[in-house]
Design a protein around this motif. Structure first.
Motif, PDB file in Angstrom:
ATOM      1  N   PRO A   1       0.644  -1.112  -0.276  1.00 57.54           N
ATOM      2  CA  PRO A   1      -0.492   0.107   0.028  1.00 57.54           C
ATOM      3  C   PRO A   1       1.146   1.161   0.106  1.00 57.54           C
ATOM      4  N   ALA A   2       0.368   2.411  -0.638  1.00 60.89           N
ATOM      5  CA  ALA A   2       1.298   3.859  -0.688  1.00 60.89           C
ATOM      6  C   ALA A   2       0.966   4.217   0.716  1.00 60.89           C
ATOM      7  N   THR A   3       2.733   5.384   1.119  1.00 61.85           N
ATOM      8  CA  THR A   3       2.036   5.457   2.354  1.00 61.85           C
ATOM      9  C   THR A   3       2.930   7.031   2.195  1.00 61.85           C
ATOM     10  N   ALA A   4       1.599   8.625   3.014  1.00 65.10           N
ATOM     11  CA  ALA A   4       2.374   9.115   2.419  1.00 65.10           C
ATOM     12  C   ALA A   4       3.724  10.256   2.205  1.00 65.10           C
ATOM     13  N   GLN A   5       4.714   8.942   2.890  1.00 66.84           N
ATOM     14  CA  GLN A   5       5.938   9.421   2.365  1.00 66.84           C
ATOM     15  C   GLN A   5       6.342   9.289   1.360  1.00 66.84           C
ATOM     16  N   ASP A   6       5.778   8.176   0.422  1.00 64.55           N
ATOM     17  CA  ASP A   6       6.323   8.307  -0.923  1.00 64.55           C
ATOM     18  C   ASP A   6       6.746   8.974  -1.878  1.00 64.55           C
TER      19      ASP A   6
ATOM     20  N   THR B   1      -0.240  16.601 -14.461  1.00 63.88           N
ATOM     21  CA  THR B   1      -1.373  16.455 -14.710  1.00 63.88           C
ATOM     22  C   THR B   1      -2.023  15.948 -13.935  1.00 63.88           C
ATOM     23  N   TRP B   2      -1.668  15.083 -13.179  1.00 60.03           N
ATOM     24  CA  TRP B   2      -2.017  13.595 -12.559  1.00 60.03           C
ATOM     25  C   TRP B   2      -1.827  13.671 -10.714  1.00 60.03           C
ATOM     26  N   GLN B   3      -2.829  13.763  -9.950  1.00 57.37           N
ATOM     27  CA  GLN B   3      -1.615  14.289  -8.375  1.00 57.37           C
ATOM     28  C   GLN B   3      -2.801  12.860  -7.272  1.00 57.37           C
ATOM     29  N   PRO B   4      -1.467  12.243  -8.133  1.00 56.05           N
ATOM     30  CA  PRO B   4      -1.719  10.539  -7.335  1.00 56.05           C
ATOM     31  C   PRO B   4      -1.701  10.585  -5.469  1.00 56.05           C
ATOM     32  N   GLN B   5      -1.384  11.856  -4.846  1.00 60.33           N
ATOM     33  CA  GLN B   5      -0.981  11.822  -3.771  1.00 60.33           C
ATOM     34  C   GLN B   5      -2.245  12.017  -2.847  1.00 60.33           C
ATOM     35  N   LYS B   6      -3.411  12.555  -3.711  1.00 62.92           N
ATOM     36  CA  LYS B   6      -4.320  13.302  -3.129  1.00 62.92           C
ATOM     37  C   LYS B   6      -5.210  11.462  -2.486  1.00 62.92           C
ATOM     38  N   ARG B   7      -4.629   9.943  -3.300  1.00 61.51           N
ATOM     39  CA  ARG B   7      -5.665   8.954  -3.047  1.00 61.51           C
ATOM     40  C   ARG B   7      -4.478   8.212  -2.300  1.00 61.51           C
ATOM     41  N   TRP B   8      -3.590   8.779  -2.304  1.00 59.70           N
ATOM     42  CA  TRP B   8      -2.666   7.746  -1.144  1.00 59.70           C
ATOM     43  C   TRP B   8      -2.526   5.986  -0.792  1.00 59.70           C
ATOM     44  N   ARG B   9      -4.279   6.566   0.476  1.00 64.63           N
ATOM     45  CA  ARG B   9      -4.972   5.767   0.998  1.00 64.63           C
ATOM     46  C   ARG B   9      -5.932   4.843   0.685  1.00 64.63           C
ATOM     47  N   GLN B  10      -5.948   4.936  -0.685  1.00 62.41           N
ATOM     48  CA  GLN B  10      -6.976   3.943  -1.848  1.00 62.41           C
ATOM     49  C   GLN B  10      -5.667   4.117  -3.159  1.00 62.41           C
ATOM     50  N   THR B  11      -4.087   2.870  -2.487  1.00 65.72           N
ATOM     51  CA  THR B  11      -3.039   3.542  -3.676  1.00 65.72           C
ATOM     52  C   THR B  11      -1.927   1.653  -3.070  1.00 65.72           C
TER      53      THR B  11
END
Length: 161
Positions: free
Chosen positions: A7-12, A45-55
């Motif tokens: 799972p992704a973490t906020a620090q990725d 264009t992408w903001q993947p950090q906004k969904r880090w809890r669901q990644t």
């Protein structure tokens, strides 16, 4: 080659994840979307950090090679369902089981019995075949999605469960 999922973490490094999105879009859609549209895309264009809890991220050593984001379905017509928002694997790592592992991990995290939805570019036959091998079934007819005032594309909805 050893691929590790987690799972992704906020620090990725979400800049690296956004670069992965950009790389995959430009490689995958080169024959399906206008060159001018692809050329104007940037990693921002992408903001993947906004969904880090669901990644979920896939790594080969310390390099991010794949990503799958998921969560509650966004379209009102899919209310009460779950959704695979995105699944991208770097071209060099495609067709090696990375995408399959990512989507299976996302499905496990989403749980059942709620149906899981996703949308795929209707012209992306490789992706459509992939999702079908994962048990997804096309539902409804292809529909238009507006990306900008000058650009729209045709997507096909798929459902699991």
């Amino acid at each position: 080659m050893t691929i590790r999922l987690r799972p992704a973490t906020a620090q990725d490094d979400f800049e690296a994840v956004a670069e992965l999105y950009l790389t995959v879009w430009r490689a995958t859609y080169v024959t399906q979307l206008p060159a001018a549209y692809l050329a104007q895309l940037t990693a921002a264009t992408w903001q993947p950090q906004k969904r880090w809890r669901q990644t979920i991220l896939a790594f080969e050593a310390d390099q991010v090679v794949g990503v799958c984001a998921f969560g509650p379905a966004r379209p009102a017509t899919w209310a009460g369902r779950q959704e695979i928002y995105s699944l991208y694997v770097l071209p060099a790592f495609q067709r090696q089981g990375v995408g399959q592992r990512l989507i299976q991990a996302a499905i496990a995290r989403l749980g059942q019995p709620t149906p899981i939805m996703l949308a795929v570019l209707a012209s992306n036959q490789a992706a459509r075949r992939f999702y079908e091998t994962q048990g997804f079934v096309a539902v409804g007819t292809p529909y238009r999605v507006k990306l900008s005032t000058k650009m729209s594309l045709t997507e096909q909805a798929y459902q699991l469960g």
